[in-house]
Write an enzyme that holds these catalytic residues in place. Structure first.
Site, PDB file in Angstrom:
ATOM      1  N   GLU A  70      -1.817 -52.223   3.899  1.00 34.10           N
ATOM      2  CA  GLU A  70      -3.102 -52.875   4.650  1.00 34.10           C
ATOM      3  C   GLU A  70      -4.276 -52.565   3.753  1.00 34.10           C
ATOM      4  O   GLU A  70      -5.317 -53.406   3.505  1.00 34.10           O
ATOM      5  CB  GLU A  70      -3.030 -52.569   5.959  1.00 34.10           C
ATOM      6  CG  GLU A  70      -4.382 -52.827   6.591  1.00 34.10           C
ATOM      7  CD  GLU A  70      -4.973 -51.907   7.476  1.00 34.10           C
ATOM      8  OE1 GLU A  70      -6.177 -51.427   7.437  1.00 34.10           O
ATOM      9  OE2 GLU A  70      -4.398 -51.038   8.309  1.00 34.10           O
ATOM     10  N   HIS A  71      -4.433 -51.460   3.546  1.00 39.96           N
ATOM     11  CA  HIS A  71      -5.694 -50.704   2.760  1.00 39.96           C
ATOM     12  C   HIS A  71      -5.885 -51.613   1.201  1.00 39.96           C
ATOM     13  O   HIS A  71      -6.868 -51.812   1.049  1.00 39.96           O
ATOM     14  CB  HIS A  71      -5.290 -49.304   2.436  1.00 39.96           C
ATOM     15  CG  HIS A  71      -5.899 -48.437   3.465  1.00 39.96           C
ATOM     16  ND1 HIS A  71      -7.076 -47.397   3.333  1.00 39.96           N
ATOM     17  CD2 HIS A  71      -5.862 -48.526   4.812  1.00 39.96           C
ATOM     18  CE1 HIS A  71      -7.197 -46.800   4.326  1.00 39.96           C
ATOM     19  NE2 HIS A  71      -6.600 -47.117   5.271  1.00 39.96           N
ATOM     20  N   GLU A 143      -7.770 -39.363   5.071  1.00 38.66           N
ATOM     21  CA  GLU A 143      -7.679 -40.018   6.422  1.00 38.66           C
ATOM     22  C   GLU A 143      -6.650 -39.256   7.292  1.00 38.66           C
ATOM     23  O   GLU A 143      -6.942 -39.079   8.874  1.00 38.66           O
ATOM     24  CB  GLU A 143      -7.177 -41.456   6.364  1.00 38.66           C
ATOM     25  CG  GLU A 143      -7.416 -42.034   7.782  1.00 38.66           C
ATOM     26  CD  GLU A 143      -6.866 -43.627   7.598  1.00 38.66           C
ATOM     27  OE1 GLU A 143      -6.581 -44.499   8.479  1.00 38.66           O
ATOM     28  OE2 GLU A 143      -7.135 -44.408   6.499  1.00 38.66           O
TER      29      GLU A 143
END
Length: 221
Positions: A70-71, A143
């Site tokens: 996704e990133h 993260e």
């Protein structure tokens, strides 16, 4: 195009499965200024074991790869960021990964079809290199470490781990720092090619639009 009417809620929903397999849903909202679109694939962090498209033997991929993928989708072949065009058109864009789904979305009050074309374009344009994959590993590792300091998040996942011994739902959506650093561009392409195809995806749009014009633009894109 199929029209579905809910008399109780006074809502209409239009649906069509395109020739390439994409499920498209449109809900008109007359008089509303904001328009919202989400393009999602039936692929999330739980999908760690599968048979890749075009192959016959199952594989197991590294934990957190759906979130990693996704990133990486926002990085374009010209090294630009997909968010830049959304900002230029006055749209707010985002994405998320959960246990079963990865979704790319935007909301805007103008330039809707420009944004929709861009949504299709960047989600259908993977660009993974050894360099940009390596760079992303450090970002996602940070993260993960941020969530290590979140008491609520840790309580939730510790409870899930206590309830599920074997099910992949017990694995953090972002994976672990160790698993993230094992991800390769080849592994990313294998996951992308298997799950990011129209037959495994759906588009949902809501706003003040004309149904026929909307479906025509989707088919062109």
């Amino acid at each position: 195009m199929e029209k579905i009417v809910n008399e109780l809620l006074k809502e209409e929903l239009y649906y069509e499965k395109l020739e390439n397999g994409l499920d498209v849903y449109f809900m008109p909202k007359r008089g509303f200024t904001k328009k919202y679109a989400v393009l999602a694939t039936n692929y999330g962090s739980n999908d760690l074991e599968f048979i890749p498209i075009g192959e016959t033997e199952p594989i197991r991929v590294n934990e957190g790869i759906a979130h990693f993928l996704e990133h990486k989708m926002f990085e374009q072949p010209d090294e630009s960021d997909a968010f830049e065009k959304f900002s230029k058109w006055g749209a707010n864009a985002n994405a998320f990964t959960n246990f079963t789904t990865t979704a790319y979305l935007f909301t805007t009050t103008e330039n809707f079809y420009d944004c929709l074309d861009h949504l299709f374009d960047y989600v259908q344009t993977p660009h993974f290199t050894d360099e940009n994959v390596e760079k992303e590993k450090g970002i996602i590792a940070q993260e993960i470490k941020m969530y290590d300091d979140d008491p609520g998040w840790n309580v939730s996942f510790n409870a899930i781990k206590a309830m599920y011994v074997n099910h992949p739902v017990r694995v953090d959506i972002a994976g672990t720092v160790d698993s993230v650093y094992k991800i390769t561009k080849e592994e990313l392409y294998k996951c992308y090619n298997t799950f990011y195809n129209p037959g495994n995806m759906a588009l949902f749009v809501i706003g003040d639009l004309e149904a026929e014009e909307f479906f025509e633009n989707v088919k062109k894109a």
